[in-house]
Design a protein around this motif. Sequence first.
Motif, PDB file in Angstrom:
ATOM      1  N   GLY A 130      -1.503   4.393  -3.709  1.00  0.00           N
ATOM      2  CA  GLY A 130      -2.498   3.327  -3.737  1.00  0.00           C
ATOM      3  C   GLY A 130      -1.858   1.961  -3.687  1.00  0.00           C
ATOM      4  N   ARG A 154      -4.981   7.740   4.225  1.00  0.00           N
ATOM      5  CA  ARG A 154      -5.146   6.302   4.008  1.00  0.00           C
ATOM      6  C   ARG A 154      -5.426   5.640   5.361  1.00  0.00           C
ATOM      7  N   VAL A 169      -2.570  10.619   1.336  1.00  0.00           N
ATOM      8  CA  VAL A 169      -2.545  10.117  -0.031  1.00  0.00           C
ATOM      9  C   VAL A 169      -1.681  11.031  -0.893  1.00  0.00           C
ATOM     10  N   HIS A 228       0.846  -1.194   0.000  1.00  0.00           N
ATOM     11  CA  HIS A 228       0.000   0.000   0.000  1.00  0.00           C
ATOM     12  C   HIS A 228       0.881   1.243   0.000  1.00  0.00           C
ATOM     13  N   HIS A 255      -8.366   3.845   0.685  1.00  0.00           N
ATOM     14  CA  HIS A 255      -7.511   4.815  -0.006  1.00  0.00           C
ATOM     15  C   HIS A 255      -8.418   5.853  -0.672  1.00  0.00           C
TER      16      HIS A 255
END
Length: 258
Positions: free
Chosen positions: A80, A232, A255, A76, A226
């Motif tokens: 993303g 996140r 993010v 992750h 996300h």
Amino acid sequence: MIRAIALVSVAAMLAGCTGGAPRMSQDRIKRALVGAPGVAQPSKVVAAELALARAVQEDGQWTAFRAFAAPGAIIHSRKGPVLASTWLAGLKDPVEAVRRSPDTVWMSCDSTIAVSEGRFREPDSVVGSFVTVWQRQPDRAYLWIYDVAVRDDPQPAPKAQEEPIGEDEILVTAMESIRGLVADCQRPGFERTDAKPAPPALTIPEGTRNAVTISRDSTLRWRWEHPETGQRRFVAEYLTSGRWQVALNQPLGAVSTD
């Protein structure tokens, strides 16, 4: 009923260690892990974490992560989740590798899925937290299927220089414990129809990319989130003491849209 297993910790590999701490051999750690009670044993995931941590030092950081990744594993990133096989393919092992150690492991009753949470320290002494999901394979070995690491922001004040860790030793401070928690199992003598609470309904903000996974026996559920912008997140829940509780609700940093 919560079943908690006290395991020998390697948390001092990461931060807050001093040269005066006692040392414990790999053999003693292995004996402690093998001797942990219960059918579903978080100790086996701790053993996998220890093996990964050692391979990172001996074989190379990204070489080790590739070797311990299950097919389809994801990392992750701030942009993303991406396939680990893709993300790791072009990376060369750094000269000095990261050090990491778990603090807590949550495991489904059937032992098919476990979530570990812990701390890491980079060679430049930057520290942070990681979350890894482990999946039991057909050969009963554990490989990771999800991994995320987030640096502390802000970083803690610098600590005194730590003593190097020997090849066959793990530095232990105050004999800390890694917590191993197992979800509720069906009680002996009760039918399979014995009431098992369904996991709670999910509320995920619109426009948030996410994936939700639940163990085969429906005793542990985890997900990543996300959003298009913002924070996140990783959330794990498990069935314990007859009801679903949040095991981990971990912010994962902002993010990246770059």
